[in-house]
Write an enzyme that holds these catalytic residues in place. Structure first.
Site, mmCIF file in Angstrom:
data_model
loop_
_atom_site.group_PDB
_atom_site.id
_atom_site.type_symbol
_atom_site.label_atom_id
_atom_site.label_comp_id
_atom_site.label_asym_id
_atom_site.label_seq_id
_atom_site.Cartn_x
_atom_site.Cartn_y
_atom_site.Cartn_z
ATOM 1 N N ALA A 259 0.805 -1.215 0.000
ATOM 2 C CA ALA A 259 0.000 0.000 0.000
ATOM 3 C C ALA A 259 0.848 1.279 0.000
ATOM 4 C CB ALA A 259 -0.936 -0.014 1.199
ATOM 5 N N ARG B 86 -1.464 0.417 7.750
ATOM 6 C CA ARG B 86 -0.683 0.432 8.993
ATOM 7 C C ARG B 86 0.338 1.554 9.094
ATOM 8 N NH1 ARG B 86 -1.128 -4.619 6.888
ATOM 9 N NH2 ARG B 86 -2.323 -6.160 8.075
ATOM 10 N N HIS C 189 -3.679 -10.092 -3.997
ATOM 11 C CA HIS C 189 -4.890 -9.905 -3.195
ATOM 12 C C HIS C 189 -6.088 -9.491 -4.038
ATOM 13 C CE1 HIS C 189 -2.175 -9.344 0.585
ATOM 14 N NE2 HIS C 189 -2.258 -10.588 0.178
ATOM 15 N N CYS D 181 -19.194 -13.299 -7.158
ATOM 16 C CA CYS D 181 -20.282 -13.870 -6.379
ATOM 17 C C CYS D 181 -19.695 -14.907 -5.431
ATOM 18 C CB CYS D 181 -21.312 -14.511 -7.301
ATOM 19 S SG CYS D 181 -22.547 -15.450 -6.361
ATOM 20 N N CYS E 150 -27.306 -15.954 -9.670
ATOM 21 C CA CYS E 150 -27.828 -16.933 -8.701
ATOM 22 C C CYS E 150 -28.411 -16.289 -7.440
ATOM 23 C CB CYS E 150 -26.719 -17.913 -8.309
ATOM 24 S SG CYS E 150 -25.562 -17.243 -7.104
HETATM 25 P P1 NAD Z 1 0.499 -1.684 5.158
HETATM 26 O O1 NAD Z 1 -0.489 -0.582 5.357
HETATM 27 O O2 NAD Z 1 0.526 -2.779 6.143
HETATM 28 O O3 NAD Z 1 1.986 -1.086 5.123
HETATM 29 C C1 NAD Z 1 2.337 -0.028 4.317
HETATM 30 C C2 NAD Z 1 3.780 0.351 4.654
HETATM 31 O O4 NAD Z 1 4.204 1.318 3.725
HETATM 32 C C3 NAD Z 1 3.929 0.933 6.061
HETATM 33 O O5 NAD Z 1 4.986 0.275 6.717
HETATM 34 C C4 NAD Z 1 4.265 2.410 5.773
HETATM 35 O O6 NAD Z 1 5.149 2.931 6.744
HETATM 36 C C5 NAD Z 1 4.892 2.340 4.425
HETATM 37 N N1 NAD Z 1 4.735 3.546 3.609
HETATM 38 C C6 NAD Z 1 3.570 4.216 3.369
HETATM 39 N N2 NAD Z 1 3.793 5.219 2.506
HETATM 40 C C7 NAD Z 1 5.128 5.186 2.209
HETATM 41 C C8 NAD Z 1 5.965 5.973 1.386
HETATM 42 N N3 NAD Z 1 5.486 6.992 0.635
HETATM 43 N N4 NAD Z 1 7.298 5.670 1.337
HETATM 44 C C9 NAD Z 1 7.802 4.622 2.058
HETATM 45 N N5 NAD Z 1 7.042 3.853 2.863
HETATM 46 C C10 NAD Z 1 5.729 4.124 2.915
HETATM 47 O O7 NAD Z 1 0.293 -2.197 3.672
HETATM 48 P P2 NAD Z 1 0.662 -3.623 3.056
HETATM 49 O O8 NAD Z 1 1.914 -4.150 3.605
HETATM 50 O O9 NAD Z 1 0.464 -3.513 1.594
HETATM 51 O O10 NAD Z 1 -0.525 -4.466 3.739
HETATM 52 C C11 NAD Z 1 -1.099 -5.381 3.114
HETATM 53 C C12 NAD Z 1 -2.592 -5.109 2.808
HETATM 54 O O11 NAD Z 1 -3.033 -3.795 2.611
HETATM 55 C C13 NAD Z 1 -2.780 -5.768 1.500
HETATM 56 O O12 NAD Z 1 -3.674 -6.795 1.681
HETATM 57 C C14 NAD Z 1 -3.354 -4.725 0.555
HETATM 58 O O13 NAD Z 1 -4.318 -5.347 -0.270
HETATM 59 C C15 NAD Z 1 -3.961 -3.764 1.487
HETATM 60 N N6 NAD Z 1 -4.129 -2.379 1.029
HETATM 61 C C16 NAD Z 1 -4.059 -2.031 -0.291
HETATM 62 C C17 NAD Z 1 -4.221 -0.711 -0.675
HETATM 63 C C18 NAD Z 1 -4.135 -0.367 -2.140
HETATM 64 O O14 NAD Z 1 -4.527 -1.159 -3.004
HETATM 65 N N7 NAD Z 1 -3.584 0.799 -2.474
HETATM 66 C C19 NAD Z 1 -4.435 0.271 0.275
HETATM 67 C C20 NAD Z 1 -4.520 -0.113 1.637
HETATM 68 C C21 NAD Z 1 -4.351 -1.446 1.995
HETATM 69 ZN ZN ZN Z 2 -23.880 -16.134 -8.158
#
Ligand code: NAD
Ligand code: ZN
Length: 258
Positions: free
Chosen positions: A27, A39, A126, A134, A162
């Site tokens: 993310a 996070r 993911h 569905c 369905c």
């Molecule tokens: P996470 O939120 O757990 O961790 C994101 C990390 O990126 C953090 O440690 C943060 O400190 C760091 N970070 C944020 N911005 C930054 C930047 N500009 N430079 C450097 N570091 C930076 O995210 P994750 O590890 O991808 O967690 C997994 C789950 O979150 C996945 O299942 C994902 O599907 C989901 N998610 C996806 C999105 C999206 O599609 N954009 C958004 C939110 C969550």
């Molecule tokens: Zn269906």
């Protein structure tokens, strides 16, 4: 050997010399695009820990209120209009330089493809927000169709085939990953010379475990993330700078050399 913290010069050299690079994004690659992470300091769950329930499959199936809230959240998700960030664009450059083995992403926002990454090389571990599935018959349909029905007044649109429960085609806690996508990701981790994990807290399995797969197969591992991760001790280099600055810097030589 202890990892070299902020050794950007070394990682730039590795990117230049590696025949194949596999990248794992989280993310943190999309925060510059206006999509909050979970996070990080401004993360969705950091600010509102109760929001985690929205991502639990059992709660989704059993709680109609939560489902309706999920649909409202999907309708106004920033991914529909977010512009790709400098980090997304840098990964397109890596691919154009012929170095990208695979772009494994935990993100569901479609921004790698919107930036110009070849969809065939993007492995969405993911799933994606751009389709609805569905939960009963497995029918996959464009998310846009479900959102059109939502705008027309349905607050929890059901499967048109369905009558089953519809959900975004994303992996919630309690759901398993697509085995073919996971297999391809593990293979890409095992077959690269350099594994780059970017913008992920590396706390979600099995995605984070790809680092171990890569390291065990002899790849160099570099982690680009603002905050520490549980896999830092396994990395050959840790870059703490923001993704939007570090990734373009890592590929700058490749861009100039073309
Ligand atoms: P996470 O939120 O757990 O961790 C994101 C990390 O990126 C953090 O440690 C943060 O400190 C760091 N970070 C944020 N911005 C930054 C930047 N500009 N430079 C450097 N570091 C930076 O995210 P994750 O590890 O991808 O967690 C997994 C789950 O979150 C996945 O299942 C994902 O599907 C989901 N998610 C996806 C999105 C999206 O599609 N954009 C958004 C939110 C969550
Ligand atoms: Zn269906």
């Amino acid at each position: 050997m202890a990892p070299a913290v902020d050794d950007e010069v070394a990682v730039t050299r590795w990117v230049r010399s590696a025949g194949s690079v596999t990248v794992l994004t989280g993310a943190g690659v999309s925060t510059d695009s206006g999509i909050p992470d979970f996070r990080g300091p401004q993360g969705l769950w950091t600010r509102d820990p109760a929001a985690q329930r929205m991502f639990d499959i059992r709660s989704y199936v059993t709680d109609p209120d939560l489902r309706r809230r999920s649909w409202r959240t999907r309708a106004r998700h920033p991914a529909w209009s977010a512009p790709p960030s400098a980090g997304h664009h840098a990964l397109v450059e890596l691919e154009r330089a012929g170095r990208l083995r695979a772009l494994v992403t935990q993100n569901i926002d479609g921004l790698h493809q919107r930036a110009g990454s070849d969809p065939a090389r993007v492995l969405e571990l993911h799933g994606t927000l751009f389709r609805a599935v569905c939960l009963d018959c497995g029918d996959l349909t464009p998310m846009a169709d479900a959102l059109t029905r939502l705008a027309a007044g349905e607050d929890d649109p059901a499967c048109l085939r369905c009558g089953g429960l519809l959900k975004s085609a994303t992996v919630s806690f309690g759901q398993s990953l697509d085995p073919a996508v996971l297999r391809a990701a593990r293979q890409a981790a095992a077959e690269c010379e350099l594994f780059l994990a970017v913008g992920s807290s590396l706390t979600v399995q099995p995605a984070a475990g790809l680092i171990r797969v890569a390291a065990a197969a002899g790849a160099r591992v570099a982690i680009v993330n603002a905050a520490p991760t549980p896999y830092d001790p396994m990395a050959d280099a840790l870059l703490r700078g923001p993704v939007g600055r570090v990734l373009p810097a890592l590929v700058a030589d490749l861009v100039q050399g073309r």
